[in-house]
Scaffold this motif. Structure first.
Motif, mmCIF file in Angstrom:
data_model
loop_
_atom_site.group_PDB
_atom_site.id
_atom_site.type_symbol
_atom_site.label_atom_id
_atom_site.label_comp_id
_atom_site.label_asym_id
_atom_site.label_seq_id
_atom_site.Cartn_x
_atom_site.Cartn_y
_atom_site.Cartn_z
ATOM 1 N N VAL A 1 -19.260 -13.173 11.147
ATOM 2 C CA VAL A 1 -19.023 -11.790 10.717
ATOM 3 C C VAL A 1 -20.274 -11.225 10.040
ATOM 4 N N LEU A 2 -20.979 -12.091 9.326
ATOM 5 C CA LEU A 2 -22.190 -11.652 8.613
ATOM 6 C C LEU A 2 -23.265 -11.200 9.593
ATOM 7 N N GLU A 3 -23.201 -11.741 10.790
ATOM 8 C CA GLU A 3 -24.206 -11.396 11.808
ATOM 9 C C GLU A 3 -23.901 -10.082 12.517
ATOM 10 N N LEU A 4 -22.732 -9.494 12.220
ATOM 11 C CA LEU A 4 -22.400 -8.199 12.825
ATOM 12 C C LEU A 4 -23.421 -7.158 12.364
ATOM 13 N N ALA B 1 -11.338 -22.231 22.509
ATOM 14 C CA ALA B 1 -10.652 -20.969 22.817
ATOM 15 C C ALA B 1 -9.865 -20.483 21.596
ATOM 16 N N GLU B 2 -9.200 -21.429 20.905
ATOM 17 C CA GLU B 2 -8.421 -21.069 19.709
ATOM 18 C C GLU B 2 -9.356 -20.559 18.611
ATOM 19 N N ARG B 3 -10.513 -21.212 18.455
ATOM 20 C CA ARG B 3 -11.464 -20.792 17.423
ATOM 21 C C ARG B 3 -12.046 -19.415 17.760
ATOM 22 N N GLU B 4 -12.313 -19.216 19.031
ATOM 23 C CA GLU B 4 -12.879 -17.926 19.469
ATOM 24 C C GLU B 4 -11.909 -16.787 19.149
ATOM 25 N N ASN B 5 -10.615 -17.035 19.367
ATOM 26 C CA ASN B 5 -9.582 -16.037 19.063
ATOM 27 C C ASN B 5 -9.599 -15.706 17.556
ATOM 28 N N PHE B 6 -9.730 -16.761 16.727
ATOM 29 C CA PHE B 6 -9.790 -16.601 15.265
ATOM 30 C C PHE B 6 -10.983 -15.721 14.891
ATOM 31 N N HIS B 7 -12.158 -16.028 15.498
ATOM 32 C CA HIS B 7 -13.380 -15.251 15.209
ATOM 33 C C HIS B 7 -13.183 -13.771 15.586
ATOM 34 N N GLU C 1 -13.500 -10.581 13.193
ATOM 35 C CA GLU C 1 -14.517 -9.546 13.457
ATOM 36 C C GLU C 1 -13.867 -8.170 13.601
ATOM 37 N N ASP C 2 -12.734 -8.122 14.321
ATOM 38 C CA ASP C 2 -12.039 -6.834 14.512
ATOM 39 C C ASP C 2 -11.608 -6.252 13.170
ATOM 40 N N LYS D 1 -14.682 -4.981 11.274
ATOM 41 C CA LYS D 1 -15.177 -3.740 11.909
ATOM 42 C C LYS D 1 -14.267 -2.564 11.578
ATOM 43 N N SER D 2 -12.943 -2.816 11.566
ATOM 44 C CA SER D 2 -11.997 -1.722 11.319
ATOM 45 C C SER D 2 -12.236 -1.091 9.943
ATOM 46 N N TRP D 3 -12.666 -1.882 8.972
ATOM 47 C CA TRP D 3 -12.959 -1.331 7.635
ATOM 48 C C TRP D 3 -14.379 -0.785 7.552
ATOM 49 N N PHE D 4 -15.278 -1.461 8.261
ATOM 50 C CA PHE D 4 -16.705 -1.121 8.122
ATOM 51 C C PHE D 4 -17.033 0.217 8.791
#
Length: 807
Positions: free
Chosen positions: A294-297, A248-254, A258-259, A262-265
């Motif tokens: 992130v690369l898979e976005l 759960a902690e790792r998922e939050n980090f991911h 990602e956010d 995305k905010s820059w992209f």
């Protein structure tokens, strides 16, 4: 006059005088001010002086010094505050309340590099003092007095995080803030259960850290950063990620990463896309799992490939670097080999800029080395890896190119040196080796890992297991791929390469790399350096030159912190040096005592037999030097482990443990252990003195000779421990080996001298005849002397009468 002298010399007035001189605007004498500042710093280092400064309203006056904005005044104030805060939690809390976290953070972010560094040092000391307070378990009244430090800690960390994204902060200040966060936030060891500080920093400041990591150099409105800033951000992200405990902690980090991307992209056009891609590079160098997610976005990989073909250098740089970092994973490498190789080749051949070409080259190197050391898995046509390596070496030696670009040439070699032909050519090129060592000693620390990887490849010091022959046959039958070793990776070639590296000065470069107080010197980087050192000391004749160039000194910190594998490899290298060199010469002064702990760590059960053996032999050498060293070995709780190895089945380990115990027996505490009730230690030594293995007999009988001489009560116990004691002693005296005979004669002599009852038992057996014969031996004077003394003792007890015909 006396009264005036007394007042002048007391600490209170000294403190007042210093501040008067420093804060007096009329005072123009720079030397006088410098001396006053120096005196304050010296005073603050002693507890009494620090307390006096604190009581004399010193913190307020030091704050005034800080506010002068003059570099020398600020340095004096910061260094004095370090003395006041060192190891004193309540003073630290009071000083923090007086100065305020915003002021400290502002001083850390100033342009003056020395001032920023001094502020970093002060904050480190403050963190240490506050954390120390949190770890102590206060009870009762003390608990009421000591305030909770976690609020102060979080306040300081909050301001450090804000400094990262502050436009007015200097590049050095930003680096120092990252270094502090790396040292302070993550847990020191997995045994600590509380990772709440890391979770808090991820929630409050992950985006601020990514701001530094996503900075594109030379872009509009970009934060001022140094060449080390992005690397430091990657290391901090990596440490925070590995400090997380559950999915759960790792998922939050991911999600946060990602956010941010995305905010820059999305919606920021080209500049935003560049920031997003730079963020991906930063994550791939740090927590690569997050980078891969992130690369898979959608659209990221396509943007990377399309920007590689951009006409603008800055855009190309960002995209090519991202492509290189993405190629790290074998899965990605195959995708990029299919899609990106032709593009990278185009860039490499047709770009006019060396900075772009060199990065494209590294991308090609990474893809070309996807098969690792496997000779049969070649990505490129025969000879092209050699061409790439030659170009890397050419760029590395070209001093007109800036260091940041030459660093990429080392990155390329780190991948290409998986190929043994490349290794051979590289060690023949002395200029390239020295250029690489020069880079390793430079300010740019992001090159450390690449240099260490290249050296690990050249010395073949990575782990490689021999495959099981039956499994090989099965694999062939199932038509599975079988890795092949390159003919130039045979031991003789490796030995020659190590010699050439030593001649080129590899040890001094490694010693410089270890000294680096930089986040780029990660634990995995330390492990690589330890592996190289172990390969360098493999041959006994090379160890002297390794020590002479500072290898021994560099190995001690490597053996005390880092990954478990790295610490073990460094400890084993220390053991090899201690076995064949004089330890007092190899580790002069107090350093010899620092070697004990790493050597004792080699005795743990999870270590290999060879590591146990070398650890025991090295400790044997140390135990024979001085009582203080023996006490240090005792303090590290090594004796029970040494005893354990005396029961080992492997004869060499058993022998090494017995020899080590022989030297340890010179200590009174160890002698007492042999008399302990219910212990079989003495019995084991007596029985080993009658074993077939001559070296084991020599070590065990030597221990008995020493014990009986230094601790006479042991002489009475020997007849009680085993019924075979007389046979064993007689066998020693009748041995054809002079050393065994001498040891046996000394044991008997000591036992005769210890007590009449024991002497009676000895004289009642065939021992009398044996001693009588040995006493007449002319060619063995030491044995004859011991035998004569034994017989003289028997005469003194009245057990035998002197022979009037003999002396």
């Amino acid at each position: 006059m006396h009264e005036k002298m007394r007042t002048m010399s007391c600490t209170d007035s000294k403190v007042d005088q210093m501040f008067q001189i420093l804060l007096d605007p009329e005072e123009k004498d720079a030397d006088k001010k410098q001396k006053a500042a120096q005196n304050l710093i010296v005073l603050a280092r002693e507890e009494a002086g620090a307390e006096k400064i604190f009581q004399s309203d010193g913190v307020r006056l030091l704050t005034r010094l800080l506010d002068t904005a003059k570099a020398d005044m600020m340095l004096a104030a910061l260094r004095t505050l370090v003395g006041l805060c060192s190891g004193h939690r309540s003073r630290t809390t009071a000083i923090l309340a007086e100065l305020g976290a915003p002021r400290l953070s502002a001083v850390l972010g100033v342009e003056h590099e020395q001032v920023s560094l001094a502020a970093c040092n002060l904050l480190q000391v403050m963190f240490d003092s506050l954390k120390e307070g949190m770890q102590k378990d206060f009870r009762g009244k003390e608990d009421a007095v000591v305030l909770d430090s976690s609020k102060d800690l979080k306040l300081l960390i909050k301001h450090l995080l804000e400094l990262l994204a502050l436009e007015g902060a200097s590049a050095h200040g930003r680096d120092n803030a990252l270094n502090l966060l790396i040292k302070v936030v993550p847990r020191k060891s997995p045994r600590e259960t509380n990772n709440s500080l890391s979770l808090w920093v991820i929630d409050q400041g992950l985006k601020k850290i990514l701001e530094v990591g996503s900075t594109v150099c030379g872009a509009q409105d970009s934060l001022p950063v140094t060449e080390n800033s992005r690397m430091s951000a990657s290391v901090l992200l990596s440490k925070l990620y590995s400090d997380l405990k559950c999915d759960a902690e790792r998922e939050n980090f991911h999600h946060l990463c990602e956010d941010y991307v995305k905010s820059w992209f999305e919606g920021h056009e080209l500049a935003g896309k560049l920031r997003a891609i730079q963020t991906v590079s930063c994550l791939l160098q740090g927590p690569s799992e997050a980078g891969n997610r992130v690369l898979e976005l959608e659209g990221i990989m396509d943007s990377v490939l399309s920007l590689c073909a951009s006409v603008r250098e800055a855009h190309q740089l960002v995209a090519v670097e991202a492509l290189i970092h993405a190629a790290d994973k074998a899965k990605r490498a195959s995708f990029i080999t299919a899609n990106g190789v032709s593009l990278l080749k185009e860039i490499y051949k047709h770009s006019e800029r060396d900075s772009i070409r060199i990065r494209a080259l590294v991308g090609l190197c990474k893809l070309g080395s996807a098969g690792g050391t496997d000779f049969s898995m070649k990505q490129f046509a025969e000879g092209s890896t050699m061409k790439l390596a030659k170009q890397c070496r050419k760029w590395l030696c070209n001093e007109t190119i800036d260091a940041g670009t030459r660093r990429w040439a080392v990155e390329g070699l780190a991948y290409l040196t998986f190929d043994a032909d490349v290794k051979e050519e590289f060690v023949e090129d002395k200029a390239a080796m020295q250029a690489m060592f020069h880079l390793a000693k430079s300010e740019d620390r992001s090159v450390l890992y690449a240099v260490a990887s290249t050296l690990v490849n050249c010395t073949n010091s990575y782990d490689h297991e021999e495959p099981d022959p039956q499994m090989l046959e099965l694999a062939k039958y199932a038509k599975q791929h079988i890795p092949e070793q390159h003919p130039k990776d045979k031991p003789d070639f490796v030995k020659r390469r190590v010699r050439k590296l030593l001649a080129a000065g590899v040890v001094s470069a490694l010693a410089c790399m270890v000294k680096s107080e930089n986040p780029a010197l990660t634990n995995s980087c330390r492990e690589l350096i330890s592996r190289v050192f172990l390969a360098l000391v493999e041959e006994a004749e090379d160890r002297g030159s390794v020590v002479a160039q500072g290898g021994g000194k560099a190995l001690i910190p490597l053996s005390l912190e880092g990954t478990e594998v790295g610490q073990t490899k460094a400890a084993q290298a220390l053991a090899k040096i201690t076995i064949t060199s004089n330890p007092e010469m190899a580790f002069p002064g107090e350093r010899i005592y620092e070697v004990v702990r790493p050597l004792v760590s080699l005795l743990h059960l999870q270590r290999t037999g060879l590591e146990n053996f070398e650890g025991l032999m090295a400790l044997t050498n140390l135990a024979g030097i001085s009582e203080r060293l023996r006490q240090k070995i005792l303090k590290e709780k090594a004796v029970p482990m040494i005893e354990g190895y005396m029961f080992e089945e492997h004869e060499l380990i058993r022998l090494a443990a017995t020899e080590c115990m022989c030297n340890m027996a010179m200590s009174k505490e160890v002698q007492e252990l042999f008399l302990a009730e219910g212990s079989d230690r003495l019995k084991l030594m007596v029985l080993y003195s009658g074993e077939e293995d001559e070296k084991l007999r020599r070590a065990a009988s030597g221990t008995l000779a020493m014990l009986t001489a230094l601790h006479p009560p042991i002489c009475k116990r020997i007849p009680q421990v085993t019924a075979h004691w007389l046979e064993i002693l007689q066998a020693l005296l009748l041995s054809p080996n002079l050393e065994l005979q001498h040891r046996g004669a000394v044991v008997v002599m000591n036992m005769m001298a210890a007590e009449r009852e024991v002497a009676e038992q000895l004289i009642a057996s065939e021992m009398l005849e044996i001693l009588s014969v040995l006493a007449k031996e002319k060619d063995k004077p030491q044995v004859a002397q011991a035998a004569k003394e034994s017989l003289a003792q028997a005469v003194a007890y009245g057990l035998i009468k002197p022979n009037p015909n003999q002396e």
